[in-house]
Design an enzyme around this catalytic site. Sequence first.
Site, short mmCIF file in Angstrom:
data_model
loop_
_atom_site.label_atom_id
_atom_site.label_comp_id
_atom_site.label_asym_id
_atom_site.label_seq_id
_atom_site.Cartn_x
_atom_site.Cartn_y
_atom_site.Cartn_z
N LEU A 14 37.35 39.46 47.62
CA LEU A 14 37.56 39.09 46.22
C LEU A 14 36.22 38.79 45.56
CD1 LEU A 14 40.64 36.80 45.54
CD2 LEU A 14 39.93 38.86 44.38
N HIS A 15 35.41 39.81 45.38
CA HIS A 15 34.09 39.61 44.82
C HIS A 15 34.06 39.84 43.32
CE1 HIS A 15 32.16 40.15 49.02
NE2 HIS A 15 32.89 39.08 48.91
#
Lengths: 100, 575
Positions: A14-15
Amino acid sequence: MPEVTIKIRAEVGLHARPAATLVDMAKEFECDIRVSHEGNQANAKSILQVLSLGAEKGDEITIATEGDDAEAALERLTELVNQGFELHTNAAGDERDDRL
Amino acid sequence: MNQYQGIGVSRGIAIGPAFRFDETDLDFERHKIDDPDEELKRLQDAIEQTREELIAVEEQTKKAIGADEAALFHAHRAMLEDPELLDEIRRTIRDEHLNAEAALYDASEVYAETLEALESEYLQARAADVRDVINRVLRSLLGEAHAPTEGLDEPSVILSRDLAPSDTALLEPSVVLGFCTTQGGPTSHTAILARGLGIPAIVAADPKVLDIPEETCLILDGSQGKLIAQPGEDVLEEYRQRKVRQNAIFKQARKQAREPAITKDGHRIEVGANIGDVDGAKSALNAGADGVGLLRTEFIYLDRDTLPDEETQYEAYHAILAAMQDRPVILRTLDIGGDKDLPYLELPEEANPFLGVRALRLCMRHTELFKPQLRAALRAGAGHDLKVMFPMVTTVAEVHEAKAMLQTCRAELKDEGRKPSDQIEIGIMVETPAAALMIDQLAEEVDFFSIGTNDLSQYVMVADRTNANVAAMATGFQPAVLRLVRRVIQTAHDHDRWVGMCGELAAEPLAIPILLGLGLDEFSMTPTAIPLAKQIIRSLSATDAQELADEALNLTDAEEVQEFVRNQVPAADIA
């Protein structure tokens, strides 16, 4: 309150970019949307909270929605996570910098 | 002459005078305010101004670099508009009568520090993005002008503690020859943007670089992360030459991208593209690919909740073949398992997925998965140069079975009155030591081989490439891996079979001379790497490369091999 637990498949977890895509989509809905990961919870409309979850590829996250369009929101967000956060198909993604 | 080390994050050489960019510390007072409404209005105005700035940065980035990089600033805007952050800031202003600067700083620092404390190096680096956005709002509140390159009137090398991503995106490559920061890391967005702009850059450098006075003559080597201050005349001359050489190679590479790669002694080497979809096919053509050396088919399976049917696959393959305009395309059948999962298959968890039921092993157990793909490939291949390649082969029997399955599919299609391709060439990936050692027998079964160095390296070196503690060992530069590659190529040639390589090693400038020397027939890589690879091949003679390879394979480790090539083949000393 509908909720679903899914595994993150995006190569980078989840960047920044996947998180921004998630937040953008969450904002399209009226309902309250929460994402939890290893005991921490985030408002899905807050990129800072979503990033702070530190969710990596292979981790499980739970999305819970509450409100008028809760069912629709859950469905769309689940689809997004399952697609690896890519609205435009490029599963291999080797032509761009995956660290974005 | 002083030399400083850092992490090279954007390749290339810059030579020029030092220019110091010292971020002014954003000093603000912390005080109580009388009129919260007025303070909220100030905050809102500053946010609006920042939003406009970020939109401008996004636009500029899209133009100068690309849409993917520009999307970073979309994320920055999402930070700026973060409802939780804004709620907290507004609450503090309203309830505690704190001034906007302090309220903004306090609320955002909590997030920046949370991110810095995370395990993932990548997410830690996002703290810099939060601060970048917040500093813009702060400067707007304080009415401070901000221009990192103000006063920069001659082309220079920037030295700085840090460069914010949004500042980096606006750097003008004609004036900023390179930059070196003491903070930051390889996963920072600053590094990515520098690469996009083609500005040589070093991050996380020795803090002593900040003591270098302005105007000092500097050499910045972004490939090796080296900064040299006040170089001697001989060093300067050496780097000047290297720079000229590298620039000439880059320029020539771009110019001749679409021309074939022919060695000095006249050997034509195929350079293909690794792609995953029809967009990739377009990039491949633009980059001058001779064909597609690896078509990953996982994309068709990944973006959905159920198995794709034959028709969906047929259309996808057909579109790619059409886009490639008669050039050969090697379709690799589904390579799932290992580190790639398909949730809807509900595959059992394995203790050791890299040593488990993956790729061909999986497909042979799930014919409902495999047959539609083979049928789609046979149909799409009719009238086109489509080859089929099986991944993760370990035994001859597996190839036998897979071929039999292909034959069954062909017969079924014919019975149905369809027209499958009749002469599809068949190849296998060589990515297991078992396959590499059985090439003589496998050659009886297939038309060609393609070496997958990513997996082959991890299996030969017994080092999990997804485990950061040992991943560095799993490189194709290891003499052990290269010796196996030599054996594969020699044996395949003895049996009149050609050998390609579609692993990362094929795109490594330092590996290309060795691979050429070992007799590799085809290199396949990400499209953007093609022009440079072709240019390196053009600068080499196959005969000389052979001698080089023989010597390189007698060295003891991967570093020695790279150092050796760097010294022997200046043209390859680029990455």
